[in-house]
Design a protein around this motif. Structure first.
Motif, short mmCIF file in Angstrom:
data_model
loop_
_atom_site.label_atom_id
_atom_site.label_comp_id
_atom_site.label_asym_id
_atom_site.label_seq_id
_atom_site.Cartn_x
_atom_site.Cartn_y
_atom_site.Cartn_z
N GLY A 99 -30.48 89.06 -19.82
CA GLY A 99 -29.57 88.42 -20.65
C GLY A 99 -28.71 86.96 -20.36
N LEU A 100 -29.42 86.52 -19.37
CA LEU A 100 -28.87 85.25 -18.67
C LEU A 100 -28.66 84.24 -19.89
CD1 LEU A 100 -27.94 84.07 -16.12
CD2 LEU A 100 -30.27 83.10 -15.72
N ALA A 101 -27.65 83.68 -20.34
CA ALA A 101 -27.33 82.60 -20.99
C ALA A 101 -28.29 81.39 -20.79
CB ALA A 101 -25.98 82.26 -21.39
N ASP A 102 -28.49 80.54 -21.75
CA ASP A 102 -29.22 79.21 -21.55
C ASP A 102 -28.27 78.30 -20.84
OD1 ASP A 102 -31.37 80.28 -22.95
OD2 ASP A 102 -30.90 79.24 -24.82
N ALA A 103 -27.03 78.42 -20.69
CA ALA A 103 -26.20 77.38 -20.26
C ALA A 103 -26.21 77.82 -18.80
CB ALA A 103 -24.85 77.41 -20.80
N GLU A 104 -26.06 79.22 -18.53
CA GLU A 104 -26.34 79.52 -16.95
C GLU A 104 -27.58 79.30 -16.47
OE1 GLU A 104 -24.00 83.74 -16.39
OE2 GLU A 104 -25.05 83.79 -18.12
N MET A 105 -28.45 79.32 -17.13
CA MET A 105 -29.82 79.01 -16.47
C MET A 105 -30.19 77.71 -16.28
SD MET A 105 -33.84 79.71 -17.97
CE MET A 105 -33.94 81.43 -17.66
N ASP A 106 -29.63 76.84 -17.02
CA ASP A 106 -29.53 75.34 -16.87
C ASP A 106 -28.81 74.95 -15.63
OD1 ASP A 106 -31.31 74.91 -19.09
OD2 ASP A 106 -29.59 74.36 -20.54
N SER A 107 -27.70 75.71 -15.57
CA SER A 107 -26.61 75.33 -14.34
C SER A 107 -27.32 75.73 -13.16
CB SER A 107 -25.41 76.14 -14.59
OG SER A 107 -24.56 75.95 -13.42
N PHE A 108 -28.04 77.04 -13.12
CA PHE A 108 -28.58 77.34 -12.09
C PHE A 108 -29.76 76.19 -11.50
CE2 PHE A 108 -32.65 79.14 -10.25
CZ PHE A 108 -32.10 79.84 -9.11
N VAL A 109 -30.80 75.83 -12.64
CA VAL A 109 -31.78 74.96 -12.29
C VAL A 109 -31.33 73.67 -11.63
CG1 VAL A 109 -33.54 73.63 -13.34
CG2 VAL A 109 -33.42 76.00 -13.90
N GLU A 110 -29.96 73.00 -12.18
CA GLU A 110 -29.62 71.92 -11.77
C GLU A 110 -29.06 72.37 -10.18
OE1 GLU A 110 -26.56 70.55 -14.36
OE2 GLU A 110 -27.72 70.48 -16.11
N ALA A 111 -28.32 73.22 -10.06
CA ALA A 111 -27.83 73.58 -8.68
C ALA A 111 -29.03 73.67 -7.58
CB ALA A 111 -27.03 74.70 -8.44
N PHE A 112 -30.23 74.43 -8.13
CA PHE A 112 -31.23 74.74 -7.36
C PHE A 112 -31.97 73.36 -6.91
CE2 PHE A 112 -36.16 75.03 -7.57
CZ PHE A 112 -36.30 75.94 -6.25
N LEU A 113 -32.15 72.52 -7.89
CA LEU A 113 -32.65 71.17 -7.75
C LEU A 113 -31.82 70.20 -6.66
CD1 LEU A 113 -34.28 70.29 -11.30
CD2 LEU A 113 -35.45 71.22 -9.12
N ARG A 114 -30.47 70.54 -7.01
CA ARG A 114 -29.63 69.42 -6.28
C ARG A 114 -29.30 69.96 -4.86
NH1 ARG A 114 -25.41 70.02 -9.47
NH2 ARG A 114 -24.69 71.81 -8.09
N ASP A 115 -29.10 71.21 -4.71
CA ASP A 115 -28.64 71.90 -3.42
C ASP A 115 -29.85 72.37 -2.54
OD1 ASP A 115 -26.18 71.19 -4.59
OD2 ASP A 115 -25.72 73.26 -5.07
N ALA A 116 -30.79 73.29 -3.17
CA ALA A 116 -31.62 73.76 -2.16
C ALA A 116 -32.81 72.89 -2.16
CB ALA A 116 -32.14 75.00 -3.03
N VAL A 117 -33.26 72.15 -3.19
CA VAL A 117 -34.30 71.28 -3.06
C VAL A 117 -34.12 69.84 -2.30
CG1 VAL A 117 -36.47 70.23 -4.30
CG2 VAL A 117 -35.83 72.61 -4.90
N GLU A 118 -33.36 69.05 -3.11
CA GLU A 118 -32.95 67.76 -2.75
C GLU A 118 -32.24 67.66 -1.33
OE1 GLU A 118 -31.48 65.36 -6.19
OE2 GLU A 118 -33.45 65.64 -7.20
N GLY A 119 -31.33 68.54 -1.31
CA GLY A 119 -30.47 68.73 -0.20
C GLY A 119 -31.00 68.97 1.20
N ASN A 120 -32.35 69.71 1.10
CA ASN A 120 -32.88 70.03 2.17
C ASN A 120 -34.38 68.86 2.24
OD1 ASN A 120 -31.59 72.17 3.32
ND2 ASN A 120 -32.66 73.30 1.64
N GLY A 121 -33.99 67.78 1.43
CA GLY A 121 -35.35 66.81 1.83
C GLY A 121 -36.73 67.23 0.96
N LEU A 122 -36.68 68.09 0.04
CA LEU A 122 -37.98 68.82 -0.35
C LEU A 122 -38.00 68.15 -1.89
CD1 LEU A 122 -37.05 72.39 0.65
CD2 LEU A 122 -38.55 70.50 1.94
N GLY A 123 -39.18 68.47 -2.43
CA GLY A 123 -39.46 68.20 -3.86
C GLY A 123 -40.01 69.66 -4.46
N TYR A 124 -39.70 69.75 -5.77
CA TYR A 124 -40.16 70.84 -6.61
C TYR A 124 -41.13 70.55 -7.66
CZ TYR A 124 -39.78 75.10 -9.25
OH TYR A 124 -40.05 76.10 -10.28
N VAL A 125 -42.13 71.13 -7.90
CA VAL A 125 -42.90 70.93 -8.97
C VAL A 125 -43.42 72.10 -9.67
CG1 VAL A 125 -45.41 70.22 -9.86
CG2 VAL A 125 -44.24 69.09 -7.91
N GLY A 126 -42.97 72.32 -11.14
CA GLY A 126 -43.09 73.47 -11.75
C GLY A 126 -42.21 73.89 -12.94
N GLY A 127 -42.04 74.97 -13.45
CA GLY A 127 -41.23 75.18 -14.51
C GLY A 127 -40.02 75.92 -14.18
#
Length: 113
Positions: free
Chosen positions: A32-60
């Motif tokens: 039941g996760l709303a689309d806006a919540e999922m978009d917010s999670f993906v943005e935070a994931f890419l910004r904080d967890a991936v780019e914040g640690n000098g990493l890259g992500y490929v996928g969906g």
């Protein structure tokens, strides 16, 4: 291909001492996760967890591969930081983060450091 390769060729092929490591990631989102919540999670994931640690992500949205953003290997410490970040997220019911593996040749064993 011959196994007695020059240093230049080993570097070009990313093998032996030039092996690059990363990990596979599978995400299971809360029901039941709303689309806006999922978009917010993906943005935070890419910004904080991936780019914040000098990493890259490929996928969906739910499956992908995490590796170093530049040439080289993801470290065990970076993998642990990613793991800790994912554990703290309420949007997920679970996730799977593989052990470090060869980015270019997943079937190959990881060379000892």
């Amino acid at each position: 291909m011959a196994t007695n390769r020059s240093r230049r060729l080993r570097k070009k092929l990313c093998v032996d001492e030039f092996q690059e490591l990363g990990c596979e990631l599978t995400l299971n989102f809360r029901e039941g996760l709303a689309d806006a919540e999922m978009d917010s999670f993906v943005e935070a994931f890419l910004r904080d967890a991936v780019e914040g640690n000098g990493l890259g992500y490929v996928g969906g949205d739910d499956y992908g591969f995490v590796c170093l953003a530049k040439r080289g290997s993801m470290s065990a410490a970076q993998r642990e930081q990613l793991d800790a970040w994912l554990k703290s997220r309420a949007e997920l019911t679970g996730y799977s983060l593989s052990p470090l593996m060869d980015v270019w040749y997943p079937e190959n064993a990881v060379n000892p450091a």
